[in-house]
Design a protein around this motif. Structure first.
Motif, mmCIF file in Angstrom:
data_model
loop_
_atom_site.group_PDB
_atom_site.id
_atom_site.type_symbol
_atom_site.label_atom_id
_atom_site.label_comp_id
_atom_site.label_asym_id
_atom_site.label_seq_id
_atom_site.Cartn_x
_atom_site.Cartn_y
_atom_site.Cartn_z
ATOM 1 N N LYS A 128 -5.850 -6.308 0.727
ATOM 2 C CA LYS A 128 -6.183 -7.582 1.369
ATOM 3 C C LYS A 128 -7.422 -8.210 0.748
ATOM 4 N N ALA A 172 0.830 -1.193 0.000
ATOM 5 C CA ALA A 172 0.000 0.000 0.000
ATOM 6 C C ALA A 172 0.871 1.252 0.000
ATOM 7 N N TYR A 185 -11.020 9.344 13.026
ATOM 8 C CA TYR A 185 -11.370 8.380 11.992
ATOM 9 C C TYR A 185 -11.492 6.969 12.567
ATOM 10 N N SER A 193 -9.853 -1.508 9.537
ATOM 11 C CA SER A 193 -9.743 -2.079 8.213
ATOM 12 C C SER A 193 -10.272 -1.159 7.118
ATOM 13 N N THR A 194 -10.307 0.148 7.394
ATOM 14 C CA THR A 194 -10.678 1.044 6.301
ATOM 15 C C THR A 194 -9.767 2.248 6.285
ATOM 16 N N CYS A 195 -9.740 2.897 5.130
ATOM 17 C CA CYS A 195 -8.880 4.061 4.974
ATOM 18 C C CYS A 195 -9.713 5.253 4.552
ATOM 19 N N ALA A 196 -9.334 6.416 5.059
ATOM 20 C CA ALA A 196 -9.997 7.647 4.641
ATOM 21 C C ALA A 196 -9.439 8.067 3.294
ATOM 22 N N PRO A 197 -10.176 8.873 2.559
ATOM 23 C CA PRO A 197 -9.618 9.404 1.314
ATOM 24 C C PRO A 197 -8.328 10.175 1.620
ATOM 25 N N VAL A 255 -17.008 7.134 2.781
ATOM 26 C CA VAL A 255 -16.158 7.757 3.805
ATOM 27 C C VAL A 255 -14.887 6.967 4.045
ATOM 28 N N GLY A 256 -14.850 5.763 3.543
ATOM 29 C CA GLY A 256 -13.667 4.958 3.795
ATOM 30 C C GLY A 256 -13.476 3.948 2.685
ATOM 31 N N PHE A 257 -12.253 3.469 2.598
ATOM 32 C CA PHE A 257 -11.921 2.473 1.589
ATOM 33 C C PHE A 257 -11.448 1.201 2.263
ATOM 34 N N PRO A 258 -11.804 0.029 1.800
ATOM 35 C CA PRO A 258 -12.729 -0.178 0.686
ATOM 36 C C PRO A 258 -14.188 -0.062 1.131
ATOM 37 N N CYS A 277 -4.214 1.689 -0.397
ATOM 38 C CA CYS A 277 -5.086 1.326 0.728
ATOM 39 C C CYS A 277 -4.854 -0.137 1.112
ATOM 40 N N ALA A 278 -4.155 -0.330 2.227
ATOM 41 C CA ALA A 278 -3.763 -1.688 2.623
ATOM 42 C C ALA A 278 -4.952 -2.646 2.781
ATOM 43 N N PRO A 279 -6.020 -2.234 3.446
ATOM 44 C CA PRO A 279 -7.146 -3.168 3.591
ATOM 45 C C PRO A 279 -7.760 -3.534 2.230
ATOM 46 N N CYS A 306 -5.623 5.553 7.914
ATOM 47 C CA CYS A 306 -6.487 4.371 8.000
ATOM 48 C C CYS A 306 -6.781 4.090 9.466
ATOM 49 N N ARG A 342 -15.024 4.366 17.409
ATOM 50 C CA ARG A 342 -16.371 3.846 17.592
ATOM 51 C C ARG A 342 -17.106 4.712 18.579
ATOM 52 N N LEU A 345 -17.112 -1.417 12.168
ATOM 53 C CA LEU A 345 -16.694 -0.066 12.426
ATOM 54 C C LEU A 345 -17.924 0.821 12.419
ATOM 55 N N ILE A 346 -18.112 1.505 13.522
ATOM 56 C CA ILE A 346 -19.271 2.388 13.575
ATOM 57 C C ILE A 346 -18.763 3.808 13.677
ATOM 58 N N PHE A 392 -18.736 -2.204 4.260
ATOM 59 C CA PHE A 392 -17.728 -1.258 4.708
ATOM 60 C C PHE A 392 -16.527 -2.043 5.216
ATOM 61 N N GLY A 393 -15.361 -1.754 4.664
ATOM 62 C CA GLY A 393 -14.180 -2.521 5.063
ATOM 63 C C GLY A 393 -14.045 -3.762 4.207
ATOM 64 N N PRO A 394 -12.903 -4.440 4.295
ATOM 65 C CA PRO A 394 -12.644 -5.576 3.410
ATOM 66 C C PRO A 394 -13.555 -6.764 3.721
#
Lengths: 776, 193
Positions: B97, A722, A763, A744-748, B157-160, B92-94, A741, A766, B40-41, B176-178
């Motif tokens: 994956k 990445a 980011y 398991s998600t990344c912001a733009p 808002v997030g990737f992926p 984007c690492a996730p 990130c 929870r 993720l909330i 949301f998420g991988p």
């Protein structure tokens, strides 16, 4: 002449002389129950509740004998062992030769474990080990081995457990009687020299143990073996595998909160130790879901400690622990590791709350360390500063009489200071009642009212008074500083200083942390051998333990985040690879404290895999945190897998231990609730890069990771894919860019420092429980 | 959340706190704990959001994407196929994956009228993306998308982030998420039946 005030330190822990220890690894009664009766038949000694004061003169003949003596400790590096080199006891260091002699001469071993900062170890030295008659008894019947607990935490841990199991208490000096194979058959902590109030003194004990060993050897050997195997079983049983989850963190946090003292802060109701990892766990949990209970744990504890006698009110830095639940009367030794953890706590609490007191305490801790516990020229944090000026006093350096206050200050200052610190003709030091521990007892507003002067004036006078007290104190003899540089503790301090450099913008702290890190990497580390445990007088000494590797790996990762220098990442990886090779338990997961393949005398043959903070953060917990970070920074799932296995190895044994399992719980928390991970791609010198980097580093988010890569001189091979992807995009983008990130998600991606700060802060945080509480 | 102005396409399936009787109840706490352990909330504009339904049951937003050959394509042109629209990036690492899972999923169902469409965001010129696809054996369709319209239309808002679209161009699931092949399979199959 030696006159001691026995009681004052023990108003709370009645009848337990000796330096307390924060954690007993196993519950004594369990082993006693396992063994049934009879282990120490004939030796069982009635409980002693005596609080007598002992006045003992050191005869000239004894002193002369010292000069002639000399034992096998003469060449020791440890100041504790060196001090004993001239004792008439024929001490040996912990080595093959000593054990061989015990076997050859069929003598039991007398093992003394202590530390140079341990007040009661010195008392026992003076009373017993420097006494000709007692020394003769020891030399005749025993092989005497002395161990410095700071040098050998591995030996200390194991014998604390064993002695704790038969005597029900632990601490230092630890006085244990062993078979020639090194198995414990009797022991305790501090023993007074003579019989008193029905409790046998050390002399009597030596005689009876020797007699017992001679006449009932087979039963001694049998019970020692029985104890040893019971401990091995218990150790194995106490580690239970399980699965990890958010629920486990909640359980440990709740359990921790139940042990919290809502009146005085801290944990428990007796003696109070700082609990650095517990504060970090509470901060991380509070950040996640704004649980007010967690914030209360942080603020109540840190406020009370900052105002208490456990804090050196005029010189900065924290003492080791408080003998009372109000944090008032401490044991005055200052350990570098406590100050490392507390510095981190106050920095993070300052970030979380913005409270100026916390910033000031952090600055004062650093001023103390800079001035006293560091080698400013070469780098390195010294181990500790003693409590006492000489072996004859008891914290006099830090305590004050009313008269001394008046002598040191102007009349006006004294009026305020006496009230502010509640200095009375009768102070807290019971046997020397004119001496007072300084703790904050009044608010400036109250003093202003009472003295009818403006509150600003009171504040000014407190400030001036502190300054003048410090000046007066400098005329006293400075308590000794142990200049040993331990790798594990230096790792903790390097991390704390690096954090301070970000939170408080102190470049000096960063420079000193890196100087220390580079010193240790140059002098006390080699690929293939990992970190040594200690560096002293220009030499690396003692093979490193797990803790040395993981704390220095953590420090190296922190240095990588702040400098962007790949060599630090490489070192961290090297140290964790070394740990996985040397200390990993392939059968059940998790790490041993020492290389199980290494030669193992005595109790060292018992493998030890701890998950509790005792008192420093659990090496297994730290290892898991470092492995998770390393997995991310090197894109190696193997490390994450090992982190998970480490946490799982202890999952089902960690629940009932409250704040003692805080580091472990924090590691689980970071594993299941991933923090923000920031990658910045940009040219090193580019102001745009620097501003994004600074924004990421200075924004508060427990457990965040920050990595900066300069795309212009970077080999793509070996980079996390990445990151490689982001580096490739750099050319197209043409400017510095931050990738944030979480989990398991990344912001733009963004190039806006304010947005970076916002993302780092929130980011992926929870919000569910907070939301529910807010609305519910 | 302050400092973070983001919209979102994904919402919690069961929005416990919005049901008054639920609020603060033990059941709600338990449910929320359940979510928090795996998903993720995030709080956006004062609401709790995560995976599921703002765009659920709505048509795929009209938006043009760029093909790797430079021409453009609207997703509506693919109507009649079940689509998994996957927003990702090479940085984007996730996402990385998740890619092997999507490759498998695509290979398994492409003969039955299913297609994975990757939308690469902020991932460099088409040559780089092609090279990346070769390295990762990505044999499904990849388009190039611009960040800001994606944020606006798809509220990513997030990737992926992925959307599963039925044959009629209606969004039926949001992820949301991988994801894993295992987890997506059932949803895909139910739309193929």
């Amino acid at each position: 002449m030696l006159s001691r005030s026995w009681n004052k330190r023990h108003r709370v822990v009645e009848g337990t002389e000796g330096c307390s220890r924060r954690w007993l690894s196993l519950k004594g009664w369990v082993v006693v129950a396992l063994l049934g009766v009879g282990l120490v038949i004939g030796l069982r000694i009635p409980n002693w509740t005596g609080k007598d004061s002992i006045i003992l003169g050191l005869g000239e003949g004894v002193q002369a004998a010292f000069a002639k003596s000399g034992n096998r400790l003469a060449g020791a590096a440890s100041p504790y062992l060196r001090e004993a080199a001239m004792q008439p006891v024929h001490w040996a260091p912990w080595d093959e030769e000593a054990f061989r002699r015990a076997r050859r001469e069929s003598k039991p071993i007398l093992l003394d474990i202590g530390a140079v900062w341990c007040h009661w170890c010195h008392v026992m030295d003076v009373e017993s080990y420097e006494n000709e008659e007692i020394a003769r008894l020891i030399n005749q019947h025993f092989v005497a081995i002395k161990v410095d607990k700071d040098e050998r935490p591995d030996i200390d841990h194991r014998y604390q457990v064993a002695v704790g199991a038969i005597s029900g208490s632990g601490g230092w000096p630890l006085t244990a009687f062993l078979t020639p194979e090194g198995q414990v058959f009797f022991g305790g902590t501090y023993f007074p020299p003579d019989d008193r109030f029905g409790r046998p003194g050390f002399k009597t004990i030596l005689q009876r143990v020797a007699e017992f060993y001679k006449t009932r050897r087979s039963s001694v050997l049998a019970s020692a073996e029985q104890l040893s195997s019971a401990l091995r079983r218990l150790e194995a049983d106490s580690i239970r595998k399980g699965s990890i989850s958010e629920t486990l963190v909640q359980e440990i946090s709740t359990n921790m909160a139940q042990g919290f003292d809502p009146v005085n802060g801290g944990f428990g109701t007796g003696v109070k130790f700082p609990a650095g990892s517990a504060i970090e766990l509470a901060l991380a949990r509070y950040f996640m879901d704004q649980d007010p209970k967690m914030l209360e744990i942080v603020t109540k504890t840190l406020d009370a400690m900052a105002h208490g006698g456990v804090y050196d009110q005029i010189g900065g830095g924290f003492f080791r622990y408080s003998t009372d639940p109000q944090w008032r009367v401490p044991h005055f030794e200052k350990m570098n590791y406590d100050n490392a953890e507390l510095l981190m706590n106050y920095l993070h609490a300052y970030q979380a709350t913005g409270k100026v007191l916390y910033r000031d305490i952090a600055l004062e801790i650093m001023a103390y360390l800079d001035g006293v516990l560091t080698d400013q020229v070469k780098g390195g944090f010294y181990a500790h500063q003693d409590a006492d000026m000489t072996r004859e006093d008891d914290g006099d350096y830090y305590t004050w009489t009313v008269q001394e206050i008046h002598t040191a200050l102007t009349q006006e200052e004294a009026e305020v200071i006496l009230r502010y610190y509640d200095v009375q003709p009768r102070g807290e030091m019971k046997e020397n009642p004119s001496r007072n521990v300084l703790f904050v007892a009044a608010v400036p507003e109250g003093i202003a009212k009472e003295l009818k002067i403006p509150v600003e004036r009171v504040r000014f006078l407190i400030h001036e008074g502190k300054k003048h007290l410090l000046q007066a104190r400098m005329q006293r003899k400075t308590p000794l500083v142990d200049q040993t540089i331990y790798s594990d503790r230096n790792g903790m301090l390097i991390s704390a200083y690096l954090e301070a450099s970000q939170v408080l913008g102190k470049d000096q702290a960063k420079a000193f942390a890196l100087k220390t890190l580079d010193l240790l990497l140059r002098e006390a580390f080699a690929e293939g051998t990992g970190m040594y445990h200690a560096y002293f007088e220009g030499k690396a000494r003692l093979p490193g333990f797990l803790n040395d590797q993981v704390q220095m790996a953590k420090a190296s990762l922190d240095a990588f985040e702040i400098t962007g220098e790949q060599r630090y990442l490489k070192i961290a990886k090297n140290l964790m690879d070394f740990s996985l090779t040397k200390f990993w338990d392939p059968k059940d997961g998790g790490f041993f404290d020492r290389d199980p393949e290494d030669s193992a005398l005595g109790a060292l043959e018992r493998p030890l895999k701890g998950f509790r903070d005792s008192p420093t953060p659990s090496p297994n917990g730290v290892a898991a945190i470092v492995l998770d970070r390393l997995a991310y920074l090197t894109n190696n799932d193997q490390y994450e897998q090992r982190a998970l296995q480490t946490l799982q190895a202890f999952a089902n044994s960690s629940k009932g231990y409250g704040h003692g399992a805080a580091t472990f719980a924090l590691a689980v928390h970071y594993h299941v609730n991933r923090s923000a991970q920031v990658v910045i791609i940009g040219k090193r010198g580019d102001p745009k890069t620097l501003v994004l980097w600074k924004s990421a580093l200075t924004t508060y988010r427990p457990g965040k990771m920050v990595a900066v890569y300069d795309p212009t001189n970077l080999k793509l091979e070996g980079l996390p894919p990445a990151v490689a992807g982001a580096v490739k995009v750099f050319g197209v983008q043409g400017g510095a860019m931050a990738y944030v990130c979480a989990g398991s998600t990344c912001a733009p991606p963004t190039a806006d420092p304010d947005e970076v700060s916002g993302l780092v802060k929130s980011y992926g945080v929870r919000q569910s429980l907070k939301e529910l509480r807010g609305k519910g | 959340m302050a400092g973070q102005r983001i919209g979102s396409g994904c919402r919690v399936g069961i929005d416990a706190h919005q049901i008054p009787a639920f609020r603060g109840s033990e059941m709600a706490m338990r449910l929320l704990k359940l979510f928090t352990s795996w998903t993720l909330i995030m709080m956006v504009n004062g609401t709790l959001v995560a995976s599921a339904t703002t765009l659920n049951a709505k048509p795929v937003p009209e938006m043009l994407f760029e093909r790797l050959d430079g021409s453009s394509l609207a997703l509506s042109a693919l109507q009649g196929t079940v689509l998994l629209i996957n927003f990702w990036g090479t940085w984007c690492a996730p996402c990385l994956k998740e890619i092997p899972e999507l490759v498998h999923l695509s290979r398994q169902y492409k003969t039955r009228g299913f297609e994975v469409v990757g939308i690469a965001v902020n991932s460099g010129p088409p040559e780089d993306i092609r090279a990346f696809m070769r390295d990762h054996q990505m044999d499904y369709r990849v388009l190039i998308g611009e960040m800001s319209p994606i944020k606006r239309h798809f509220r990513v808002v997030g990737f992926p982030t992925s959307f599963l679209v039925d044959r009629h161009g209606i969004i039926r699931h949001c992820y949301f998420g991988p994801q894993t092949e295992e987890r997506l399979k059932n949803d895909v199959e139910s739309l193929l039946e």
